[in-house]
Design a protein around this motif. Structure first.
Motif, PDB file in Angstrom:
ATOM      1  N   PRO A  11     -37.542  21.334   6.411  1.00 49.14           N
ATOM      2  CA  PRO A  11     -37.095  21.054   5.040  1.00 49.14           C
ATOM      3  C   PRO A  11     -35.959  20.037   5.038  1.00 49.14           C
ATOM      4  CG  PRO A  11     -37.278  23.427   5.405  1.00 49.14           C
ATOM      5  CD  PRO A  11     -37.458  22.760   6.733  1.00 49.14           C
ATOM      6  N   ASP A  12     -35.984  19.160   4.044  1.00 50.61           N
ATOM      7  CA  ASP A  12     -34.920  18.165   3.938  1.00 50.61           C
ATOM      8  C   ASP A  12     -33.586  18.883   3.730  1.00 50.61           C
ATOM      9  OD1 ASP A  12     -33.810  15.630   3.895  1.00 50.61           O
ATOM     10  OD2 ASP A  12     -34.081  15.405   1.727  1.00 50.61           O
ATOM     11  N   PHE A  13     -32.543  18.303   4.254  1.00 50.69           N
ATOM     12  CA  PHE A  13     -31.202  18.850   4.053  1.00 50.69           C
ATOM     13  C   PHE A  13     -30.230  17.695   3.975  1.00 50.69           C
ATOM     14  CE2 PHE A  13     -31.760  18.775   8.716  1.00 50.69           C
ATOM     15  CZ  PHE A  13     -30.660  18.019   9.095  1.00 50.69           C
ATOM     16  N   GLU A  14     -29.053  17.966   3.458  1.00 48.86           N
ATOM     17  CA  GLU A  14     -27.960  17.010   3.549  1.00 48.86           C
ATOM     18  C   GLU A  14     -26.709  17.770   3.923  1.00 48.86           C
ATOM     19  OE1 GLU A  14     -26.091  15.954  -0.733  1.00 48.86           O
ATOM     20  OE2 GLU A  14     -28.020  15.045  -0.332  1.00 48.86           O
ATOM     21  N   ALA A  15     -25.885  17.116   4.744  1.00 51.52           N
ATOM     22  CA  ALA A  15     -24.703  17.783   5.272  1.00 51.52           C
ATOM     23  C   ALA A  15     -23.615  16.758   5.555  1.00 51.52           C
ATOM     24  CB  ALA A  15     -25.066  18.534   6.556  1.00 51.52           C
ATOM     25  N   PRO A  16     -22.344  17.153   5.391  1.00 52.67           N
ATOM     26  CA  PRO A  16     -21.229  16.247   5.678  1.00 52.67           C
ATOM     27  C   PRO A  16     -21.066  16.041   7.181  1.00 52.67           C
ATOM     28  CG  PRO A  16     -20.395  18.428   5.133  1.00 52.67           C
ATOM     29  CD  PRO A  16     -21.886  18.481   4.958  1.00 52.67           C
ATOM     30  N   ALA A  17     -20.769  14.789   7.552  1.00 53.13           N
ATOM     31  CA  ALA A  17     -20.640  14.456   8.973  1.00 53.13           C
ATOM     32  C   ALA A  17     -19.478  13.495   9.187  1.00 53.13           C
ATOM     33  CB  ALA A  17     -21.941  13.842   9.485  1.00 53.13           C
ATOM     34  N   THR A  18     -19.177  13.287  10.456  1.00 53.52           N
ATOM     35  CA  THR A  18     -18.117  12.360  10.830  1.00 53.52           C
ATOM     36  C   THR A  18     -18.430  10.959  10.313  1.00 53.52           C
ATOM     37  OG1 THR A  18     -19.249  12.113  12.956  1.00 53.52           O
ATOM     38  CG2 THR A  18     -17.371  13.636  12.891  1.00 53.52           C
ATOM     39  N   VAL A  70     -23.941  19.873  15.706  1.00 51.16           N
ATOM     40  CA  VAL A  70     -23.577  20.720  14.568  1.00 51.16           C
ATOM     41  C   VAL A  70     -22.767  21.925  15.043  1.00 51.16           C
ATOM     42  CG1 VAL A  70     -24.418  22.098  12.610  1.00 51.16           C
ATOM     43  CG2 VAL A  70     -25.765  20.141  13.422  1.00 51.16           C
ATOM     44  N   SER A  71     -21.637  22.161  14.387  1.00 45.12           N
ATOM     45  CA  SER A  71     -20.900  23.410  14.559  1.00 45.12           C
ATOM     46  C   SER A  71     -20.230  23.741  13.232  1.00 45.12           C
ATOM     47  CB  SER A  71     -19.861  23.308  15.684  1.00 45.12           C
ATOM     48  OG  SER A  71     -18.695  22.651  15.224  1.00 45.12           O
ATOM     49  N   ARG A  72     -19.524  24.868  13.217  1.00 46.17           N
ATOM     50  CA  ARG A  72     -18.851  25.289  11.991  1.00 46.17           C
ATOM     51  C   ARG A  72     -17.455  24.705  11.875  1.00 46.17           C
ATOM     52  NH1 ARG A  72     -20.011  31.687  12.286  1.00 46.17           N
ATOM     53  NH2 ARG A  72     -18.979  31.314  14.262  1.00 46.17           N
ATOM     54  N   ASP A  73     -17.039  23.879  12.828  1.00 46.96           N
ATOM     55  CA  ASP A  73     -15.722  23.243  12.749  1.00 46.96           C
ATOM     56  C   ASP A  73     -15.677  22.297  11.555  1.00 46.96           C
ATOM     57  OD1 ASP A  73     -14.319  24.049  15.334  1.00 46.96           O
ATOM     58  OD2 ASP A  73     -16.221  23.298  16.095  1.00 46.96           O
ATOM     59  N   SER A  93     -20.437  19.025  10.056  1.00 49.31           N
ATOM     60  CA  SER A  93     -19.638  20.212   9.778  1.00 49.31           C
ATOM     61  C   SER A  93     -20.482  21.162   8.930  1.00 49.31           C
ATOM     62  CB  SER A  93     -18.364  19.825   9.018  1.00 49.31           C
ATOM     63  OG  SER A  93     -17.666  20.983   8.641  1.00 49.31           O
ATOM     64  N   ASP A  94     -20.720  22.359   9.443  1.00 53.69           N
ATOM     65  CA  ASP A  94     -21.547  23.339   8.736  1.00 53.69           C
ATOM     66  C   ASP A  94     -20.731  24.607   8.454  1.00 53.69           C
ATOM     67  OD1 ASP A  94     -23.894  24.254   7.525  1.00 53.69           O
ATOM     68  OD2 ASP A  94     -24.610  25.180   9.374  1.00 53.69           O
ATOM     69  N   LYS A  95     -19.596  24.407   7.783  1.00 46.31           N
ATOM     70  CA  LYS A  95     -18.698  25.528   7.495  1.00 46.31           C
ATOM     71  C   LYS A  95     -19.376  26.622   6.676  1.00 46.31           C
ATOM     72  CE  LYS A  95     -14.109  24.100   7.877  1.00 46.31           C
ATOM     73  NZ  LYS A  95     -12.826  24.332   7.425  1.00 46.31           N
ATOM     74  N   GLU A  96     -20.279  26.242   5.792  1.00 47.25           N
ATOM     75  CA  GLU A  96     -20.968  27.221   4.949  1.00 47.25           C
ATOM     76  C   GLU A  96     -22.195  27.821   5.656  1.00 47.25           C
ATOM     77  OE1 GLU A  96     -19.525  28.088   2.099  1.00 47.25           O
ATOM     78  OE2 GLU A  96     -17.979  26.612   2.590  1.00 47.25           O
ATOM     79  N   GLU A  97     -22.485  27.347   6.859  1.00 48.18           N
ATOM     80  CA  GLU A  97     -23.580  27.856   7.709  1.00 48.18           C
ATOM     81  C   GLU A  97     -24.968  27.643   7.107  1.00 48.18           C
ATOM     82  OE1 GLU A  97     -22.649  31.921   8.667  1.00 48.18           O
ATOM     83  OE2 GLU A  97     -20.820  31.361   9.727  1.00 48.18           O
ATOM     84  N   GLU A  98     -25.118  26.653   6.231  1.00 51.52           N
ATOM     85  CA  GLU A  98     -26.432  26.398   5.634  1.00 51.52           C
ATOM     86  C   GLU A  98     -27.436  25.913   6.678  1.00 51.52           C
ATOM     87  OE1 GLU A  98     -26.154  24.002   2.083  1.00 51.52           O
ATOM     88  OE2 GLU A  98     -24.507  25.241   1.325  1.00 51.52           O
ATOM     89  N   PHE A 103     -31.852  26.863  10.667  1.00 53.71           N
ATOM     90  CA  PHE A 103     -32.356  26.825  12.039  1.00 53.71           C
ATOM     91  C   PHE A 103     -32.204  28.174  12.751  1.00 53.71           C
ATOM     92  CE2 PHE A 103     -32.058  22.377  11.006  1.00 53.71           C
ATOM     93  CZ  PHE A 103     -33.112  21.805  11.703  1.00 53.71           C
ATOM     94  N   ASP A 104     -31.696  29.180  12.037  1.00 52.48           N
ATOM     95  CA  ASP A 104     -31.588  30.550  12.541  1.00 52.48           C
ATOM     96  C   ASP A 104     -30.849  30.617  13.880  1.00 52.48           C
ATOM     97  OD1 ASP A 104     -31.956  33.316  12.439  1.00 52.48           O
ATOM     98  OD2 ASP A 104     -33.867  33.212  13.513  1.00 52.48           O
ATOM     99  N   VAL A 105     -29.628  30.068  13.904  1.00 48.00           N
ATOM    100  CA  VAL A 105     -28.857  30.046  15.152  1.00 48.00           C
ATOM    101  C   VAL A 105     -27.618  30.944  15.120  1.00 48.00           C
ATOM    102  CG1 VAL A 105     -29.675  27.749  15.777  1.00 48.00           C
ATOM    103  CG2 VAL A 105     -27.532  27.975  14.498  1.00 48.00           C
ATOM    104  N   ILE A 106     -27.378  31.634  14.003  1.00 46.52           N
ATOM    105  CA  ILE A 106     -26.241  32.560  13.930  1.00 46.52           C
ATOM    106  C   ILE A 106     -26.732  33.945  14.373  1.00 46.52           C
ATOM    107  CG2 ILE A 106     -24.571  33.716  12.419  1.00 46.52           C
ATOM    108  CD1 ILE A 106     -23.819  30.886  12.588  1.00 46.52           C
TER     109      ILE A 106
END
Length: 155
Positions: A11-18, A70-73, A93-98, A103-106
């Protein structure tokens, strides 16, 4: 949002990055994408994994493959980490763990006898059409990046 499945479109996603980026999977169509999830910046295993991707970046680039960590930092921590280790790829940065949930990694982990929910080191290979072609869960760092590189070559 359900979790990803092998041989199915991610599924498409968008996430904040460096680099003040917003990473959108749809924008990366036409390239292979390696997304690796790691527990925490500036820890020995995570440093070694990032360095291995960095040191093999030329080969990944020649295979038209984008690398994303990707990490929660937070983003500021990611910027410092990326600069410190001279990573030529972006960190999300995946602080919200979306993304972690997608990807079911938590998972429940134990550290020094205490249980906590944390990221299980995992890597995912998405092909040019946005289909998940390979996944590695519970990754051990030595030799892992070379295995991912071989999988990219086999696409």
């Amino acid at each position: 949002m359900s979790s990803v499945e092998l041989n199915q479109p991610v599924p498409d996603f968008e996430a904040p990055a460096t680099g003040d980026q917003t990473i959108r999977l749809a924008d990366l169509r036409g390239k292979n994408v390696v997304i690796y999830f790691y527990p925490k910046n500036n820890t020995p295993g995570c440093n070694a994994e990032g360095e291995a991707f960095r040191d093999n970046m030329k080969e990944f680039t020649e295979l038209d493959t984008e690398i994303l960590g990707v990490s929660r930092d937070g983003l500021r921590a990611h910027e410092n980490y990326r600069q410190k280790f001279e990573f030529p790829f972006h960190l999300i940065s995946d602080k919200e763990e979306e993304l972690c949930r997608l990807f079911d990694v938590i998972k429940l982990k134990k550290l020094y006898g205490k249980e906590h929910m944390g990221i299980v080191r995992s890597t995912f290979l998405i092909d040019r059409d946005g289909v998940l072609r390979q996944e590695w869960r519970g990754v051990k760092v030595p030799g892992h990046v070379e295995e991912v590189l071989e999988a990219v070559k086999a696409l």
